[in-house]
Motif scaffolding. Sequence first.
Motif, PDB file in Angstrom:
ATOM      1  N   TRP A 147      13.292 -31.747  88.558  1.00  0.00           N
ATOM      2  CA  TRP A 147      12.149 -30.970  88.066  1.00  0.00           C
ATOM      3  C   TRP A 147      11.121 -31.911  87.439  1.00  0.00           C
ATOM      4  CZ3 TRP A 147      13.331 -25.945  84.815  1.00  0.00           C
ATOM      5  CH2 TRP A 147      12.195 -25.130  84.761  1.00  0.00           C
ATOM      6  N   LEU A 148      11.590 -32.875  86.676  1.00  0.00           N
ATOM      7  CA  LEU A 148      10.704 -33.836  86.022  1.00  0.00           C
ATOM      8  C   LEU A 148       9.925 -34.660  87.040  1.00  0.00           C
ATOM      9  CD1 LEU A 148       9.703 -35.323  83.477  1.00  0.00           C
ATOM     10  CD2 LEU A 148      11.769 -36.731  83.593  1.00  0.00           C
ATOM     11  N   VAL A 149      10.596 -35.118  88.079  1.00  0.00           N
ATOM     12  CA  VAL A 149       9.923 -35.910  89.118  1.00  0.00           C
ATOM     13  C   VAL A 149       8.824 -35.085  89.793  1.00  0.00           C
ATOM     14  CG1 VAL A 149      10.230 -37.023  91.355  1.00  0.00           C
ATOM     15  CG2 VAL A 149      11.868 -37.453  89.515  1.00  0.00           C
ATOM     16  N   ALA A 150       9.125 -33.829  90.088  1.00  0.00           N
ATOM     17  CA  ALA A 150       8.128 -32.967  90.732  1.00  0.00           C
ATOM     18  C   ALA A 150       6.916 -32.747  89.833  1.00  0.00           C
ATOM     19  CB  ALA A 150       8.763 -31.630  91.104  1.00  0.00           C
ATOM     20  N   LEU A 151       7.153 -32.502  88.560  1.00  0.00           N
ATOM     21  CA  LEU A 151       6.047 -32.278  87.630  1.00  0.00           C
ATOM     22  C   LEU A 151       5.190 -33.530  87.468  1.00  0.00           C
ATOM     23  CD1 LEU A 151       7.870 -30.117  84.976  1.00  0.00           C
ATOM     24  CD2 LEU A 151       5.695 -29.508  86.065  1.00  0.00           C
ATOM     25  N   ARG A 152       5.834 -34.665  87.406  1.00  0.00           N
ATOM     26  CA  ARG A 152       5.075 -35.914  87.301  1.00  0.00           C
ATOM     27  C   ARG A 152       4.166 -36.093  88.512  1.00  0.00           C
ATOM     28  NH1 ARG A 152       5.656 -41.493  88.708  1.00  0.00           N
ATOM     29  NH2 ARG A 152       4.716 -42.833  87.101  1.00  0.00           N
ATOM     30  N   ILE A 207       4.342 -24.532  84.740  1.00  0.00           N
ATOM     31  CA  ILE A 207       5.649 -25.022  85.190  1.00  0.00           C
ATOM     32  C   ILE A 207       6.206 -26.038  84.205  1.00  0.00           C
ATOM     33  CG2 ILE A 207       6.863 -26.187  87.063  1.00  0.00           C
ATOM     34  CD1 ILE A 207       4.704 -25.112  88.969  1.00  0.00           C
ATOM     35  N   GLY A 208       5.329 -26.859  83.634  1.00  0.00           N
ATOM     36  CA  GLY A 208       5.777 -27.895  82.706  1.00  0.00           C
ATOM     37  C   GLY A 208       6.381 -27.347  81.437  1.00  0.00           C
ATOM     38  N   THR A 209       5.769 -26.332  80.851  1.00  0.00           N
ATOM     39  CA  THR A 209       6.334 -25.778  79.623  1.00  0.00           C
ATOM     40  C   THR A 209       7.640 -25.039  79.903  1.00  0.00           C
ATOM     41  OG1 THR A 209       4.870 -23.853  79.859  1.00  0.00           O
ATOM     42  CG2 THR A 209       4.140 -25.618  78.401  1.00  0.00           C
ATOM     43  N   GLY A 210       7.755 -24.477  81.114  1.00  0.00           N
ATOM     44  CA  GLY A 210       9.037 -23.895  81.498  1.00  0.00           C
ATOM     45  C   GLY A 210      10.131 -24.943  81.559  1.00  0.00           C
ATOM     46  N   TYR A 211       9.781 -26.100  82.094  1.00  0.00           N
ATOM     47  CA  TYR A 211      10.735 -27.215  82.146  1.00  0.00           C
ATOM     48  C   TYR A 211      11.143 -27.661  80.741  1.00  0.00           C
ATOM     49  CZ  TYR A 211      12.176 -32.090  82.267  1.00  0.00           C
ATOM     50  OH  TYR A 211      12.842 -33.277  82.048  1.00  0.00           O
ATOM     51  N   GLU A 212      10.167 -27.791  79.862  1.00  0.00           N
ATOM     52  CA  GLU A 212      10.466 -28.230  78.490  1.00  0.00           C
ATOM     53  C   GLU A 212      11.410 -27.257  77.795  1.00  0.00           C
ATOM     54  OE1 GLU A 212       6.318 -30.581  77.371  1.00  0.00           O
ATOM     55  OE2 GLU A 212       6.451 -28.423  77.045  1.00  0.00           O
TER      56      GLU A 212
END
Length: 383
Positions: free
Chosen positions: A289-294, A320-325
């Motif tokens: 998920w982190l790689v995709a957001l980056r 999407i980023g805050t969902g990941y966090e």
Amino acid sequence: MNLLDQFGPPVLPPGLEPLRAEVRDFLAKWGATYPAEKRALSWMGFDPDFSRALGAKGWLGLSIPKEYGGHDASPFERFVVNEELLAAGAPVTAHWIADRQSAPLLLRHGTPPQKQRFLPAICAGEMYFCIGMSEPASGSDLASVRTKAERQGDGAWLLNGRKVWTTNADRCQAMIALVRTDAASERHDGLSQFLVDLALPGVMIRPIKDLSGHEHFNEVTFEDVRLDADALIGVEGEGWAQATSELAFERSGPERFLSAMTLFRCLVAAVGPEPDARQAFEIGRLAAWLVALRSMSISVTAQLAAGHDPVWAASCVKDIGTGYEQDTVEVAMRLIDSLPPGAKTATTRRVLAIVQSMAPSFSLRGGTREILRGILARGLGVR
């Protein structure tokens, strides 16, 4: 531009690795004694000395022209510097808003005197800005703001109203406020942006303590605050368009998916090199998920570099980023009791407690999830 094209090829230009290595070396020396519990605050850590040190290194105002104290660098260089700062949990919030969005806004819409007065101080890490958008009855519904500025006979303005959730207002020198300048207007019309010196008579700032015990939120009240004619930013009545372009800078950067990075790193360190199947699944999912957001954030940076206003794409990154966090916190909670005993697990527990207390704000600050998804729906033509 086709909406899907806004996320294509997420490749940083060549030649940035020496800069990244320099920043990492600086952070390694700085952070030798900086504990994980402080790193857990991520970009909410406030340290003016650190901000001035970054200014002295030339790492603030990177994309601002040299004539205003900047460095004429590309948004990609700024991305690299900020990515390293956030990954390290550096205390950047003193200068963060000024560097991230106030400086680009002033560069685009400010008058020559405004640029000469504020931009060099921002680039030096010596002047800090807060955002005056949300109000007590106009949080997510930004177009309903009621704070007003009335033009006086001598060309000055009289400001009255209230702003809330104003990060670090009690420690900043200035605010860029979105207010109504046409009393008969409604919604998006009749709004303008102003530079407000927070030391002016009639400005009252009340810190608001959050669940974690911090007081970075503030309520700011204006009672007959007199603003000079040159406090107006850009064109009177064009404040909505200016503010929404400003939000592209706020919503697209790596801070929208790296707020929980210290927790993730502590979790990985505590699990160690031989995770069990459940740990491997959960951490692997977060890493993907982190790689995709980056990649998405780099794509938005490319749009900014090309002079576009990527409001839709930036809203995607933020949502999407805050969902990941927030999911990072959930994963840590599920795995915490499976971690082996020891100092690394003890540190992870303390960091989890800190990030968990902040996590509800991740999907509120910078635009709520509902507002962002409304923007996405309109862009897709389904609303």
